[in-house]
Motif scaffolding. Structure first.
Motif, PDB file in Angstrom:
ATOM      1  N   HIS A 174       0.830  -1.208   0.000  1.00  0.00           N
ATOM      2  CA  HIS A 174       0.000   0.000   0.000  1.00  0.00           C
ATOM      3  C   HIS A 174       0.865   1.259   0.000  1.00  0.00           C
ATOM      4  CE1 HIS A 174      -3.529   2.425   0.743  1.00  0.00           C
ATOM      5  NE2 HIS A 174      -2.966   2.945   1.823  1.00  0.00           N
ATOM      6  N   ALA A 196       1.711   4.271  -3.483  1.00  0.00           N
ATOM      7  CA  ALA A 196       1.492   5.714  -3.503  1.00  0.00           C
ATOM      8  C   ALA A 196       2.577   6.410  -4.326  1.00  0.00           C
ATOM      9  CB  ALA A 196       1.477   6.260  -2.079  1.00  0.00           C
ATOM     10  N   ALA A 212      -1.758  16.975  -6.024  1.00  0.00           N
ATOM     11  CA  ALA A 212      -2.332  15.628  -5.892  1.00  0.00           C
ATOM     12  C   ALA A 212      -3.646  15.538  -6.647  1.00  0.00           C
ATOM     13  CB  ALA A 212      -2.527  15.292  -4.425  1.00  0.00           C
ATOM     14  N   ASP A 272      -7.145   9.882  -9.729  1.00  0.00           N
ATOM     15  CA  ASP A 272      -7.297   8.751  -8.811  1.00  0.00           C
ATOM     16  C   ASP A 272      -5.963   8.232  -8.297  1.00  0.00           C
ATOM     17  OD1 ASP A 272      -9.950   8.325  -8.381  1.00  0.00           O
ATOM     18  OD2 ASP A 272     -10.221   6.929 -10.040  1.00  0.00           O
ATOM     19  N   GLU A 320      -3.110   7.556  -4.621  1.00  0.00           N
ATOM     20  CA  GLU A 320      -2.566   8.052  -3.359  1.00  0.00           C
ATOM     21  C   GLU A 320      -1.237   8.734  -3.644  1.00  0.00           C
ATOM     22  OE1 GLU A 320      -2.311   4.948  -0.509  1.00  0.00           O
ATOM     23  OE2 GLU A 320      -4.457   4.525  -0.524  1.00  0.00           O
ATOM     24  N   TYR A 321      -1.011   9.862  -2.979  1.00  0.00           N
ATOM     25  CA  TYR A 321       0.148  10.689  -3.297  1.00  0.00           C
ATOM     26  C   TYR A 321       0.828  11.199  -2.027  1.00  0.00           C
ATOM     27  CZ  TYR A 321      -2.233  10.815  -7.803  1.00  0.00           C
ATOM     28  OH  TYR A 321      -2.860  10.464  -8.968  1.00  0.00           O
ATOM     29  N   TYR A 322       2.165  11.077  -2.022  1.00  0.00           N
ATOM     30  CA  TYR A 322       2.964  11.803  -1.048  1.00  0.00           C
ATOM     31  C   TYR A 322       3.492  13.042  -1.771  1.00  0.00           C
ATOM     32  CZ  TYR A 322       3.104   7.388   1.558  1.00  0.00           C
ATOM     33  OH  TYR A 322       2.759   6.246   2.236  1.00  0.00           O
ATOM     34  N   LYS A 363       0.287  13.503   2.718  1.00  0.00           N
ATOM     35  CA  LYS A 363      -0.252  12.386   1.949  1.00  0.00           C
ATOM     36  C   LYS A 363      -1.713  12.664   1.650  1.00  0.00           C
ATOM     37  CE  LYS A 363      -0.867   7.386   1.741  1.00  0.00           C
ATOM     38  NZ  LYS A 363      -0.752   6.074   2.441  1.00  0.00           N
ATOM     39  N   TYR A 364      -2.079  12.436   0.379  1.00  0.00           N
ATOM     40  CA  TYR A 364      -3.450  12.674  -0.052  1.00  0.00           C
ATOM     41  C   TYR A 364      -3.993  11.452  -0.773  1.00  0.00           C
ATOM     42  CZ  TYR A 364      -2.109  17.575   0.629  1.00  0.00           C
ATOM     43  OH  TYR A 364      -1.655  18.747   1.160  1.00  0.00           O
ATOM     44  N   VAL A 365      -5.274  11.193  -0.566  1.00  0.00           N
ATOM     45  CA  VAL A 365      -6.001  10.177  -1.324  1.00  0.00           C
ATOM     46  C   VAL A 365      -6.960  10.918  -2.242  1.00  0.00           C
ATOM     47  CG1 VAL A 365      -7.611   8.248  -1.218  1.00  0.00           C
ATOM     48  CG2 VAL A 365      -5.826   8.482   0.524  1.00  0.00           C
ATOM     49  N   GLU A 386      -6.825  14.477   2.858  1.00  0.00           N
ATOM     50  CA  GLU A 386      -5.507  14.325   3.468  1.00  0.00           C
ATOM     51  C   GLU A 386      -5.566  13.236   4.531  1.00  0.00           C
ATOM     52  OE1 GLU A 386      -2.211  16.804   6.132  1.00  0.00           O
ATOM     53  OE2 GLU A 386      -3.760  17.913   5.004  1.00  0.00           O
ATOM     54  N   VAL A 387      -4.563  12.356   4.520  1.00  0.00           N
ATOM     55  CA  VAL A 387      -4.480  11.277   5.501  1.00  0.00           C
ATOM     56  C   VAL A 387      -3.108  11.311   6.168  1.00  0.00           C
ATOM     57  CG1 VAL A 387      -6.116   9.803   4.256  1.00  0.00           C
ATOM     58  CG2 VAL A 387      -3.668   9.636   3.751  1.00  0.00           C
TER      59      VAL A 387
END
Length: 269
Positions: free
Chosen positions: A17, A21, A38, A43, A45-47, A58-60, A76-77
């Protein structure tokens, strides 16, 4: 054994997972710009990392659609501890590079005496760059920084490491390390230079424009004259002017009707 197996499955799922990203560098970004970067990638997940300001987010991003259009929702996660530790290694290495820079003395006069001597001379630029990176403490720390960066960003690291070089006449020049060559040696590019009186130093023939002010006919004027000669710029002395205003020397450069650059030097008293 069942617990152990479930733990291993969960562990490798987490690693997968994290690795899935995308990691993007945005050293000039504000927080809102990091989020937008991001979002516009769609679509996934991005750091998003700003190494200059020690910011990692980090963004989804999930693409939604209605009857009329598609749009991206950004959330943001939390950044995983392992990824944050990787990023912190870059930040620490960068701070060590900056500390090493502060310990490097001025360029010896026998290499070149002034940043003016960088103008129009690739060989002088190379000599200064080679002298600078030959400092072992700096080279080791810069190499560590670059290695951590390439590891974190999976080989897509924009180094952007600017170094400021000082000369014996107190002029300064900024170089940027753009990478390494096939032999592992740093590749430097000259960005800009300024003299001790705050004049921007023209680094090529096209940059000789505007007015340069000097308080006296010292090292700055002499350096400008050397740079002009090296770039095939004609410099004429038009004498003295007793204006009662600013004292010193003014050099003014402009293009003629035929596209040539000419400079004039005037003394004020």
């Amino acid at each position: 054994m069942k617990f152990k197996a479930l733990f291993l499955i969960s562990f490798f799922a987490l690693i997968s997972h994290v690795e899935a990203a995308v990691r993007l560098q945005c050293d000039d970004c504000s927080l809102s710009q990091m989020k937008y970067l991001a979002q516009k990638n769609g679509d996934g997940e991005y750091y998003i990392a700003n190494t200059s300001n020690n910011i990692l987010k980090k963004y989804v991003v999930i693409q939604e659609q209605n009857s009329e259009t598609n749009f991206n929702i950004v959330r943001e996660v939390a950044v995983e501890t392992s990824v944050k530790q990787e990023f912190d290694s870059i930040v620490t290495a960068r701070s060590q590079v900056l500390a090493a820079q502060r310990s490097i003395p001025a360029v010896p006069e026998n290499i070149i005496p002034s940043a003016y001597d960088l103008s129009g001379s690739t060989s002088n630029q190379n000599s200064v760059g080679e002298w600078y990176v030959s400092n072992q403490g700096f080279s080791e720390k810069a190499a560590n920084y670059i290695a951590f960066g390439f590891t974190f960003f999976r080989g897509m690291f924009d180094i952007k490491l600017v170094i400021t070089v000082t000369f014996s006449d107190q002029s300064k020049a900024d170089f940027v390390i753009t990478g390494t060559d096939a032999y592992g040696r740093f590749v430097l590019a000259l960005l800009s230079a300024v003299d001790s009186e705050g004049n921007n130093i023209p680094l090529s023939a096209n940059e000789f424009t505007g007015t340069y002010q000097y308080s006296s006919g010292g090292a700055g004027v002499e350096g400008f004259q050397r740079a002009a000669t090296r770039n095939n710029i004609f410099l004429s002395d038009i004498g003295f002017s007793g204006t009662g205003g600013n004292k010193g020397i003014a050099i003014t450069c402009s293009k003629t009707a035929d596209g040539q650059t000419k400079c004039t030097k005037q003394h004020f008293f």
